[in-house]
Design an enzyme around this catalytic site. Structure first.
Site, PDB file in Angstrom:
ATOM      1  N   THR A 138       0.857  -1.194   0.000  1.00 45.91           N
ATOM      2  CA  THR A 138       0.000   0.000   0.000  1.00 45.91           C
ATOM      3  C   THR A 138       0.892   1.243   0.000  1.00 45.91           C
ATOM      4  O   THR A 138       2.116   1.141  -0.037  1.00 45.91           O
ATOM      5  CB  THR A 138      -0.919   0.052   1.242  1.00 45.91           C
ATOM      6  OG1 THR A 138      -0.126   0.351   2.399  1.00 45.91           O
ATOM      7  CG2 THR A 138      -1.647  -1.269   1.445  1.00 45.91           C
ATOM      8  N   ARG A 139       0.267   2.417   0.087  1.00 42.08           N
ATOM      9  CA  ARG A 139       1.024   3.676   0.142  1.00 42.08           C
ATOM     10  C   ARG A 139       1.326   4.082   1.583  1.00 42.08           C
ATOM     11  O   ARG A 139       1.791   5.191   1.845  1.00 42.08           O
ATOM     12  CB  ARG A 139       0.246   4.780  -0.590  1.00 42.08           C
ATOM     13  CG  ARG A 139       1.111   5.925  -1.108  1.00 42.08           C
ATOM     14  CD  ARG A 139       0.361   6.807  -2.090  1.00 42.08           C
ATOM     15  NE  ARG A 139      -0.862   7.342  -1.552  1.00 42.08           N
ATOM     16  CZ  ARG A 139      -0.960   8.457  -0.811  1.00 42.08           C
ATOM     17  NH1 ARG A 139       0.123   9.155  -0.536  1.00 42.08           N
ATOM     18  NH2 ARG A 139      -2.124   8.861  -0.370  1.00 42.08           N
ATOM     19  N   LYS A 140       1.096   3.180   2.523  1.00 42.54           N
ATOM     20  CA  LYS A 140       1.432   3.440   3.927  1.00 42.54           C
ATOM     21  C   LYS A 140       2.925   3.184   4.144  1.00 42.54           C
ATOM     22  O   LYS A 140       3.327   2.231   4.812  1.00 42.54           O
ATOM     23  CB  LYS A 140       0.590   2.568   4.852  1.00 42.54           C
ATOM     24  CG  LYS A 140      -0.896   2.894   4.818  1.00 42.54           C
ATOM     25  CD  LYS A 140      -1.680   1.967   5.735  1.00 42.54           C
ATOM     26  CE  LYS A 140      -3.171   2.271   5.693  1.00 42.54           C
ATOM     27  NZ  LYS A 140      -3.962   1.340   6.540  1.00 42.54           N
ATOM     28  N   THR A 141       3.724   4.037   3.536  1.00 43.02           N
ATOM     29  CA  THR A 141       5.176   3.880   3.582  1.00 43.02           C
ATOM     30  C   THR A 141       5.797   4.971   4.458  1.00 43.02           C
ATOM     31  O   THR A 141       5.135   5.937   4.831  1.00 43.02           O
ATOM     32  CB  THR A 141       5.768   3.961   2.174  1.00 43.02           C
ATOM     33  OG1 THR A 141       5.280   5.145   1.522  1.00 43.02           O
ATOM     34  CG2 THR A 141       5.365   2.748   1.340  1.00 43.02           C
TER      35      THR A 141
END
Length: 309
Positions: A138-141
């Site tokens: 996901t874009r939860k970086t």
């Protein structure tokens, strides 16, 4: 597992080298007191893998030492699985420079390898369960570390998903609610379930107008009815978010059967991890996305040991 299409480091943007420079500068912003003690004599150090896992992050490790005038000889290929204790690589150069890059290089390698290990493990578990779809991150970086985390996902055999807001148009619940609220405000009334459903096609149309033919549009939905509206509006990907496993199976089957003439993918997201992902894997689901393969994962333990002469 590393890509069989070629060397993954060829994907990296040129700015990854400047990121490495900034990390080195962060670790030594002024004087290197320890380095003063050891001097510049030529030396070498063994990179040892001290725990099980998949090795990932080779180009970042190499760049750290390249910028410091050192060389790295790898004894295994990136994407290989190791067990303790494995002699993974040898670093050669001035001893001060080896020690100057040691912690930065090890931190990057340990974290990237931990992500690759977690991704590889979950991909293997899903394949063993008979599911052939796509596992995605996901874009939860981590800000400033995204390229390393996405790279680790790829080495582990999973899909990195979109890299940033420009990579794909994802219309999440807040986007749809905002469109509904704006329309309601224009009409002088409050938003409702009907106005939310009405907002989906307007949002998809607007996204398609500016994104053009090259940018896919994904819509997060809360029900089969919202999914049907999104598909009919031309959404390329439908995200079933926070559905139960039974709800996913029922919704995905219904959508694929009823919308047989339309081209779209079904993604499932929300709370997926190694313990429950298989419950959501079914033939009608194309993508399972989860932050569990890159957020809060463990590391693979490495150490750098200077050789005695």
């Amino acid at each position: 597992m590393a890509s069989f299409y070629g060397d993954l480091q060829h994907l990296l943007p040129s700015n990854y080298k400047s990121l490495v420079s900034s990390w080195l500068e962060e670790d030594c912003p002024s004087f290197d007191y320890g380095g003063f003690v050891v001097g510049e004599s030529p030396s070498e150090a063994k990179l040892l893998g001290k725990s099980k896992g998949v090795v990932a992050g080779v180009p970042f490790f190499n760049e750290v030492f390249s910028q410091l005038g050192c060389s790295v000889e790898w004894h295994i290929h990136e994407g290989s699985s190791i067990t303790p204790i494995t002699h993974v690589a040898t670093v050669r150069g001035p001893i001060r420079k080896i020690l100057l890059g040691e912690r930065v290089a090890l931190n990057i390698l340990a974290r990237c390898s931990g992500i690759a290990t977690k991704a590889s493990s979950l991909v293997s578990a899903l394949r063993d369960n008979g599911w052939s779809g796509t596992l995605a991150g996901t874009r939860k970086t981590t800000p400033g570390f995204r390229v390393v985390e996405k790279y680790g996902i790829l080495v582990g055999g999973a899909d990195p998903h979109r890299h940033d807001l420009s990579a794909m148009t994802m219309l999440k619940d807040n986007h749809i609610w905002a469109c509904a609220n704006n329309r309601a405000a224009d009409d002088g009334g409050a938003s409702s379930v009907n106005s939310v459903a009405d907002a989906i096609p307007r949002a998809v149309k607007a996204a398609k107008a500016v994104g053009g033919f090259a940018t896919k549009v994904e819509v997060e939905v809360r029900s089969v009815e919202e999914a049907e509206v999104a598909i009919e509006a031309g959404a390329d990907v439908i995200m079933l978010d926070n559905f139960t496993p039974d709800g996913v199976r029922s919704a995905a089957r219904k959508l694929k059967e009823e919308q047989r003439g339309r081209s779209f993918l079904i993604e499932v997201s929300g709370g997926l991890n190694e313990g429950n992902a298989a419950d959501y894997a079914c033939p009608d689901v194309d993508i399972l996305s989860t932050s569990s393969i890159h957020q809060g994962t463990g590391i693979v333990d490495f150490s750098l040991k200077v050789s005695l002469r």
